[in-house]
Design a protein around this motif. Structure first.
Motif, PDB file in Angstrom:
ATOM      1  N   GLU A  26       0.834  -1.206   0.000  1.00 41.62           N
ATOM      2  CA  GLU A  26       0.000   0.000   0.000  1.00 41.62           C
ATOM      3  C   GLU A  26       0.859   1.243   0.000  1.00 41.62           C
ATOM      4  N   GLU A  34       0.876   5.776  -0.382  1.00 44.15           N
ATOM      5  CA  GLU A  34       0.139   7.024  -0.344  1.00 44.15           C
ATOM      6  C   GLU A  34       0.801   7.965  -1.347  1.00 44.15           C
ATOM      7  N   GLY A  39       0.748  11.872  -2.643  1.00 47.98           N
ATOM      8  CA  GLY A  39       0.171  13.123  -2.165  1.00 47.98           C
ATOM      9  C   GLY A  39       0.806  14.357  -2.761  1.00 47.98           C
ATOM     10  N   THR A  80      -4.694  13.535  -1.540  1.00 43.72           N
ATOM     11  CA  THR A  80      -3.950  12.318  -1.232  1.00 43.72           C
ATOM     12  C   THR A  80      -4.695  11.122  -1.798  1.00 43.72           C
ATOM     13  N   THR A 133      -4.672   6.849  -1.840  1.00 43.01           N
ATOM     14  CA  THR A 133      -4.080   5.617  -1.330  1.00 43.01           C
ATOM     15  C   THR A 133      -4.372   4.504  -2.327  1.00 43.01           C
ATOM     16  N   CYS A 134      -3.342   3.756  -2.660  1.00 42.08           N
ATOM     17  CA  CYS A 134      -3.483   2.667  -3.619  1.00 42.08           C
ATOM     18  C   CYS A 134      -2.348   1.679  -3.397  1.00 42.08           C
ATOM     19  N   ALA A 154     -10.904   7.162  -2.408  1.00 43.48           N
ATOM     20  CA  ALA A 154      -9.529   7.569  -2.084  1.00 43.48           C
ATOM     21  C   ALA A 154      -8.530   7.116  -3.146  1.00 43.48           C
ATOM     22  N   GLN A 155      -9.004   6.363  -4.145  1.00 42.70           N
ATOM     23  CA  GLN A 155      -8.102   5.932  -5.225  1.00 42.70           C
ATOM     24  C   GLN A 155      -8.202   6.844  -6.445  1.00 42.70           C
ATOM     25  N   ARG A 206       4.876   7.559  -0.734  1.00 42.46           N
ATOM     26  CA  ARG A 206       5.508   6.839   0.379  1.00 42.46           C
ATOM     27  C   ARG A 206       4.748   5.553   0.648  1.00 42.46           C
ATOM     28  N   LEU A 235       2.795   2.991   2.844  1.00 41.78           N
ATOM     29  CA  LEU A 235       1.937   3.224   4.008  1.00 41.78           C
ATOM     30  C   LEU A 235       2.419   2.466   5.227  1.00 41.78           C
TER      31      LEU A 235
END
Ligand SMILES: Nc1nc2c(c(=O)[nH]1)N[C@H]1C(S)=C(S)[C@@H](COP(=O)(O)OP(=O)(O)OC[C@H]3O[C@@H](n4cnc5c(=O)[nH]c(N)nc54)[C@H](O)[C@@H]3O)O[C@H]1N2
Ligand SMILES: Nc1nc2c(c(=O)[nH]1)N[C@H]1C(S)=C(S)[C@@H](COP(=O)(O)OP(=O)(O)OC[C@H]3O[C@@H](n4cnc5c(=O)[nH]c(N)nc54)[C@H](O)[C@@H]3O)O[C@H]1N2
Ligand SMILES: [Mo]
Length: 715
Positions: free
Chosen positions: A628, A630, A632, A637, A639-640, A662-663, A690, A692
């Motif tokens: 996972e 992030e 940003g 941001t 997350t994927c 969030a994707q 980065r 997660l």
């Protein structure tokens, strides 16, 4: 994509896909490929599965109204349309006609796109209409209009490509975005003449591997510099076609001066493309005996997309490629009706027939067809991003109608779009499904899908194609033409709004007469004969498969060479662990995913967003394949999951934009636009990545300061 429903031949079966759903009573459908020059009977995966959406259990089968508790409740059509008309009329009375906005889509049939433009100008009296083609074709269209005086994606039939020995594809991944099209690249590929420019080793770039083609891998957004550099080489090595330039163009001198400072070493520095490769590429283009230059969204969806497409056209012009029988320039139009959808009035400054709404003669002609006075027609509106930016803002759009776009996922700067939708007084979304955008609506109106309605689409080569009803629509859904008719009546509109596609097409043909995209010699009867019909098709003609053979569409018949200058001359920042994000498509998903995420086979193949990262970058940032991450910047941001692959530049990451929540890739895009076309920047965004689950050595993903390059757009 252009291929799915239009070229599908529908076979009726009993039982099948409908069983066990709300629409079980309807016969199932299967989709089969049909021999057609563009696709040669081929369909991509999304085509084969498109019939599943007709009977999807998620389909909306009755109008839905927002309730005080925030949920939705079903309503009758009369109730829903009464409410919509009352709210729109109220807004118009209190805040003026421009307080009502309309957002259309390049997937609509010609008839629906035409009627949407007419409905906005006549029934609503508003200038505030634009559509998702602004995100798609606007830069290439602006460049084509500027250079040639007309914008038709391919000014030649697609089969012409079969005979080419050299094809340069800039920023398009046709192997995944138009799979059946790659058959037309086969001649050039086997001749060793397929050249692909892409920061990724895309499926299309891999087609160059055997047979001696070239894959050129520049830094994202440096294509304009690359093209200026190639033009410089072509000129200094005297590979230009001086006779052609003299006979068919104006403006060469200014171009020569403008590219003189783009010598190869300087271009290498900014693009990362080695000088020997630049020279080889330029020489190959000049040496080909049938050479085509094609552009896609990878080079067009930038703040300098119009100038980049212009530079590609200039290169084609100095080589003498355009308007000849065996070579050419074209842009690979995207959506199902990406070509027709940009011709008949969904654009903010446009009237049918690709006319300008600011042209008094065009206004007089179209007003005559519509039975209204020219003075009653509003002037030009604002392009999509400006329209979306004005939602809920004082003096801006307070009520919005959405037809064929899922802006919460697909428009740039998603957080801002969402805030705009929430600030509206009233939102109406016409769709088949509760798209991410429909969830913000006050009223959702369920509409017919492709197999349930007649209409026409215009292919990327300007060929008008008939789409026939193959199956009855479920009870409870209505065609958009019917919705426009009912709303216009309730709004007490002047002008008549037919709900019959054939009648609307006849009217469109009349309205387009004398325009650039003239359809006036066409009818359903003629299209039903199966004859290939390329516009312009004025009364008495047999259509125009090849434009520009004798002249360009400017008054003097000559193409304009427009000298353009590189504005983005810095390499994207790689300081402090930032990388450049490019966004785009996967084979399995279509656009915002509103449709393909609802097909189990496609969803299972690509269930979530994966960020493509080079192994060296992954190592540097402590990312692991499947881990996972992030992503940003100041904008938002995402997350994927990371997908570590050698097929991308180390300074670049790639994220598909098909996923919600969030994707959403568009949480990161800036909403900066090209000053000529209004096209948003989708393919060059600075981000920080980065893991997660922190691994030793990885830095934090704090906000990244990125230069604000938001520019004012005008159409
Ligand atoms: N499977 C599928 N097919 C589709 C669609 C879909 O959503 N899914 N959508 C349809 C639509 S509407 C459209 S517009 C077309 C789009 O079709 P394409 O233009 O082929 O699609 P993209 O994936 O957006 O971009 C193409 C390539 O541009 C590259 N690229 C990104 N940035 C740059 C850059 O700065 N320079 C260069 N040279 N290349 C760059 C990407 O790596 C990518 O491989 O596809 C149509 N077909
Ligand atoms: N980051 C990033 N963002 C992008 C792009 C990118 O490359 N990167 N590409 C851009 C491009 S090229 C495009 S074309 C856009 C596309 O993105 P969108 O404009 O969001 O297009 P779709 O996902 O096809 O959304 C169409 C919606 O309308 C519905 N629909 C389909 N047909 C009809 C119809 O006939 N009538 C009505 N009323 N509804 C219908 C569908 O169910 C769906 O909800 O995305 C743009 N956004
Ligand atoms: Mo598109």
């Amino acid at each position: 994509m252009t291929l799915t429903p239009t070229y599908a031949e529908i076979g009726m079966q009993s039982g099948g896909a409908g069983a066990g759903t709300d629409t079980a009573a309807r016969p199932g459908l299967t989709v089969a490929g049909r021999a057609f020059p563009t696709n040669r009977g081929g369909l991509c995966k999304k085509g084969w599965t498109s019939a599943e959406l007709l009977t999807s259990p998620e389909r909306i089968l009755t109008p839905m109204l927002r309730q005080p508790d925030g949920g939705f409740a079903p309503a009758s059509w009369a109730e829903a349309l009464d409410l919509v008309a009352e709210r729109l009329a109220g807004s118009r009375a209190r805040h003026g006609a421009d307080s009502v906005g309309v957002f259309g889509g390049g997937g609509l049939t010609n008839e629906k796109a035409y009627q949407l433009g007419k409905f906005t100008r006549v029934a609503l009296g508003s200038s505030r209409i634009d559509y998702n083609g602004r995100f798609c074709m606007s830069s290439a269209a602006a460049a084509g209009n500027r250079a040639f005086g007309v914008d038709r994606g391919l000014p030649f039939p697609v089969e012409d490509l079969d005979a080419a020995d050299t094809i340069l594809i800039l920023g398009s991944n046709v192997a995944q975005t138009m799979p059946p099209f790659i058959g037309h690249l086969e001649g050039a590929r086997s001749a060793g003449g397929l050249i692909v420019v892409d920061p990724r080793r895309s499926a299309t770039a891999r087609l160059t591997e055997d047979g001696g083609g070239m894959h050129v891998q520049p830094t994202p957004g440096s294509d304009l510099v690359l093209l200026l550099g190639l033009t410089n080489i072509v000129i200094t090595e005297r590979l230009i076609d001086t006779d052609y330039l003299e006979r068919r163009t104006v403006g060469f001198e200014a171009l020569r001066r403008s590219v003189s400072r783009w010598w190869p070493e300087r271009v290498q520095q900014l693009t990362g493309v080695p000088v020997p490769q630049l020279r080889e590429l330029a020489r190959r283009l000049a040496a080909g005996s049938g050479t085509y230059i094609l552009t896609g969204r990878g080079v067009e969806q930038h703040v300098d997309g119009t100038d980049t497409a212009t530079a590609a056209i200039n290169l084609a012009l100095v080589l003498g490629l355009v308007g000849t029988r065996h070579s050419g320039y074209g842009t690979l139009t995207g959506q199902g009706n990406g070509q027709g959808g940009r011709e008949h009035g969904q654009k903010c400054d446009q009237l049918p027939g690709y006319r300008k709404i600011t042209d008094p003669a065009a206004r007089a002609h179209v007003a005559g067809v519509w039975g209204v006075t020219p003075e009653s027609l509003p002037g030009a509106g604002v392009p999509a991003i400006e329209l979306l930016d004005s939602l809920g803002v004082s003096g801006g759009v307070r009520c919005l109608l959405v037809h064929g776009s899922n802006v919460v996922v697909s428009a740039p700067d998603s957080n801002r779009v969402r805030a705009g939708l929430e600030a509206l007084d009233f939102l109406v979304v016409c769709d088949f499904f509760f798209s991410e955008t429909a969830r913000f609506a006050d009223v959702v109106l369920p509409v017919t899908q492709w197999a349930e309605e007649d209409g026409t689409m215009t292919s990327l080569e300007g060929r008008v194609i008939r789409r026939r009803t193959a199956i009855g629509a479920p009870d409870g859904v209505r065609s958009e033409l019917w919705i426009f008719q009912e709303l216009a009546r309730r709004l007490g509109s002047a002008g008549t709004f037919s709900a019959d596609p054939a009648e609307v097409f006849d009217e469109l043909c009349l309205a387009s007469a004398g325009g650039l995209a003239d359809y006036s010699g066409l009818s359903y009867g003629l299209l039903d004969t199966g004859e290939a019909a390329y516009w312009p098709y004025p009364v008495g003609s047999t259509g125009t498969p090849r434009l520009f053979l004798d002249r360009f569409a400017h008054a003097d018949g000559r193409a304009r060479i427009v000298a353009v200058h590189a504005r983005v001359t810095d390499a994207p920042a790689q300081r402090d662990g930032t990388v450049t994000l490019i966004t785009g498509r996967l084979l399995e998903h279509y656009q915002s995913g509103a449709q393909t995420r609802r097909v189990p086979e496609l969803h299972q193949a690509q269930p979530q967003a994966r960020l493509q990262v080079h192994p060296a970058t992954a190592a540097r940032l402590g990312l692991v394949d499947g881990g996972e991450v992030e992503v940003g910047n100041m904008q938002g941001t995402v997350t994927c999951v990371a997908e570590v692959t050698g097929g991308i530049r180390p300074d670049t990451v790639f994220l598909p934009f098909h996923f919600p929540g969030a994707q959403r890739a568009n949480l990161l895009t800036l909403g900066a636009t090209d000053p000529v076309s209004g096209m948003p920047e989708f393919k060059r965004t600075t981000v920080r990545v980065r893991a997660l689950v922190r691994t030793p050595g990885s830095g934090p993903a704090g906000p990244v300061s990125v230069p604000s390059i938001r520019t004012d757009a005008h159409a």
